[in-house]
Design an enzyme around this catalytic site. Structure first.
Site, PDB file in Angstrom:
ATOM      1  NE  ARG A   1      -3.913  -2.089   2.185  1.00 44.09           N
ATOM      2  CZ  ARG A   1      -3.741  -3.089   3.048  1.00 44.09           C
ATOM      3  NH1 ARG A   1      -2.776  -3.024   3.927  1.00 44.09           N
ATOM      4  NH2 ARG A   1      -4.536  -4.123   3.021  1.00 44.09           N
TER       5      ARG A   1
ATOM      6  CE  LYS B   1       4.978  17.285 -14.295  1.00 40.45           C
ATOM      7  NZ  LYS B   1       5.143  16.037 -15.008  1.00 40.45           N
TER       8      LYS B   1
ATOM      9  CD  GLU C   1      -4.345  15.945 -15.250  1.00 43.28           C
ATOM     10  OE1 GLU C   1      -3.129  15.691 -15.278  1.00 43.28           O
ATOM     11  OE2 GLU C   1      -5.160  15.476 -16.054  1.00 43.28           O
TER      12      GLU C   1
ATOM     13  NE  ARG D   1       0.317  16.892 -12.773  1.00 44.58           N
ATOM     14  CZ  ARG D   1       0.998  16.080 -12.002  1.00 44.58           C
ATOM     15  NH1 ARG D   1       0.761  16.061 -10.700  1.00 44.58           N
ATOM     16  NH2 ARG D   1       1.921  15.278 -12.489  1.00 44.58           N
TER      17      ARG D   1
ATOM     18  CG  HIS E   1       0.065  14.913 -23.532  1.00 42.47           C
ATOM     19  ND1 HIS E   1       0.823  16.041 -23.802  1.00 42.47           N
ATOM     20  CD2 HIS E   1       0.897  14.062 -22.886  1.00 42.47           C
ATOM     21  CE1 HIS E   1       2.043  15.860 -23.329  1.00 42.47           C
ATOM     22  NE2 HIS E   1       2.118  14.677 -22.772  1.00 42.47           N
TER      23      HIS E   1
ATOM     24  CG  HIS F   1       4.751  10.248 -24.630  1.00 43.10           C
ATOM     25  ND1 HIS F   1       3.383  10.136 -24.516  1.00 43.10           N
ATOM     26  CD2 HIS F   1       5.100  11.357 -23.919  1.00 43.10           C
ATOM     27  CE1 HIS F   1       2.926  11.112 -23.757  1.00 43.10           C
ATOM     28  NE2 HIS F   1       3.942  11.874 -23.385  1.00 43.10           N
TER      29      HIS F   1
END
Ligand code: NAD
Ligand code: GLY
Length: 360
Positions: free
Chosen positions: A122, A222, A232, A236, A243, A259
Site C-alpha cells: 500500500r 512544472k 489535476e 495541471r 496529449h 510518446h
C-alpha cells in the site's frame, strides 16, 4: 557545471537536483532523504548496461542493501505483466514498509516503478533517477505513475510523489537522437504553455548548448503547477497540451510512434486548430506564431503531422482519461506562452482535429 536544486512543495515535499555526475554520487545524496534501507533499483535492458553498476556501487558504498530488476526496454513493457513481475520481485526480495524503490531510466521506468512503489504494501518510498531528456523535463517530477491498458495510454495509475529526483545530465550524452527528440517535444510544450522566453531558447538551439538551463526552467514551471494542483483538478490539465491527439496517435500506431513524437504532432495539430478556429489572440495571428511553433518543432527533428486521419484519432481519444462523461477537456494555445482549457462535447472533437489536421 553547477548543480541546481528545485524544491517541489507537495506533501511530502522533495528536491529535484539537476547537474552532471549525480549518478555516481547517488548513494550519499539519497542518504540525506532516505534513511539506510533495502533499495530496489528498477531499470530497463538498455539503461542497465550503461548506468546500473554506477548506481549500485554508489548505493552499496553508502550503506544501502541493493537488489536490481531489469525489464525489456520500451513502451511495450509498460503494462500489467511487467508491473506484476516487479511487484513479485519486491515481495521475493522481502522489501518492507521502510524500504525504497529507485526508478533508473526514462519515463517508462519512472511511471512503472513509481506505480509499483505506490501499490506494494500500500505504498513504499521511491526515488527517480531520470536518464532521458523526457524524464528530466517532465515525467520524473510531479508524481504521476501509470501503466498502459489495451484501451489506451496511462489508464491505470496513481498519484505518488517521489522522495527525491536526481537528474544526472551526463546521461543525456548517450541518448540516441530519436529519444532525445522525444524529450524535446515535452520541453517545447512547456515553452508554448508558459513562456515566450523559454520557447525562444529552442529557436536559438539552447537545448544543444545548455540542456541544463532548459531542464531547470521546465522543472521549475512544472513544480509550480504541481504544487498548486497536485491531483489535476484544474491548472495541471494544461500540461496535457498536445496529449489528447498525441495519445491517440500512439494508440493508432500500436505504440510504434513514441510518446514525444506523437505529442509533437499533437502540439502542431492543436496549434493549427487554434489558428483556424479563431482561438489565437490577434497579436499571435499577426506575428504568425502558429508557423513559428511548427517550424521550431520541425527543427528539433520532430513531426508536425500524422498519417492517422481525424476520425481515427477522435475514436482513439474517446478512451482518453481526459474524457469526463460526454465531454472532454482539451488544451488550446492562445499565443506562445499562454494556453487555455476548453471543455467540449466529445462529438466536437473530430471537427477540432480536422481544423488542425494537414498531411504533409
Ligand atoms: P523510455 O523510458 O522508453 O526511454 C526511451 C528509450 O531510451 C528506451 O529504450 C530506454 O531504454 C532508452 N534510454 C533511457 N535512458 C537512456 C540513456 N541515457 N542513454 C541511452 N538510452 C537511454 O521513454 P521516455 O521517452 O523517457 O518516456 C516516455 C514515457 O513517459 C511514456 O510512457 C509517457 O507516457 C511517459 N510520461 C510520463 C509523464 C509523467 O508525468 N509521469 C510525463 C510525460 C511522459
Ligand atoms: N505530464 C503531465 C503531468 O505531469 O501532469
Amino acid at each position: 557545471m553547477s548543480i541546481q536544486t528545485i524544491l517541489v512543495r507537495t506533501d511530502p515535499e522533495y528536491d529535484v537536483t539537476i547537474g552532471p555526475g549525480l549518478l555516481k554520487e547517488c548513494g550519499p545524496r539519497l542518504r540525506e532523504v532516505v534513511p539506510l534501507c533495502h533499495m530496489a533499483v528498477i531499470t530497463d535492458s538498455t539503461v542497465a548496461p550503461l548506468y546500473l553498476e554506477i548506481v549500485k556501487d554508489s548505493l552499496l558504498e553508502a550503506g544501502y542493501k541493493v537488489s536490481t530488476y531489469v525489464f525489456p526496454a520500451g513502451e511495450g513493457s509498460k503494462n500489467f505483466n511487467t508491473l506484476s513481475s516487479i511487484l513479485e520481485f519486491l515481495a521475493e526480495e522481502q522489501l518492507t514498509r521502510v524500504d525504497c524503490v529507485a526508478a533508473l531510466g526514462g519515463g517508462v521506468t519512472g511511471d512503472m516503478a513509481g506505480l509499483a512503489a505506490a501499490l506494494y504494501l500500500r505504498g513504499v518510498k521511491y526515488v527517480q533517477l531520470p536518464t532521458t531528456l523526457l524524464a528530466a523535463v517532465d515525467s520524473s517530477v510531479g508524481g504521476k505513475t501509470a501503466i498502459d491498458l489495451s484501451a489506451g495510454k496511462n489508464l491505470a495509475g496513481a498519484f505518488m510523489q517521489p522522495s527525491a529526483v536526481l537528474c544526472d545530465t551526463d546521461c543525456l550524452k548517450t541518448l540516441p537522437p530519436h529519444v532525445r527528440a522525444d524529450g524535446a517535444a515535452e520541453a517545447i510544450k512547456t515553452g508554448i504553455l508558459c513562456s515566450e522566453k523559454l520557447f525562444a531558447l529552442f529557436e536559438a538551439d539552447v537545448l544543444s548548448t545548455n540542456p541544463e538551463l532548459i531542464i531547470s526552467r521546465c522543472v521549475a514551471y512544472k513544480a509550480g503547477v504541481v504544487e498548486r494542483d497536485e491531483k489535476e483538478q484544474g491548472e495541471r490539465k494544461l500540461l496535457n497540451l498536445g496529449h489528447t491527439v498525441g495519445h491517440a496517435i500512439e494508440k493508432c500506431s500500436g505504440f510504434t510512434v513514441t510518446h514525444g513524437h506523437a505529442v509533437a504532432a499533437g502540439l502542431v495539430i492543436m496549434t493549427r486548430a487554434a489558428e483556424n478556429l479563431g482561438w489565437l489572440t490577434e497579436e499571435a495571428k499577426e506575428a504568425l506564431e502558429a508557423e513559428r511553433i511548427e517550424s521550431a518543432i520541425e527543427s528539433l527533428g520532430l513531426p508536425a503531422s500524422t498519417e492517422y486521419p481525424p476520425e481515427a484519432l477522435a475514436q482513439a481519444a474517446l478512451s482518453d482519461k481526459k474524457r469526463a462523461g460526454d465531454s472532454i477537456t482539451i488544451v488550446a494555445p492562445s499565443k506562445i506562452g499562454r494556453c487555455e482549457l476548453k471543455k467540449i462535447p466529445v462529438t466536437e472533437l473530430q471537427s477540432i482535429i480536422e481544423a488542425g489536421w494537414a498531411l504533409e
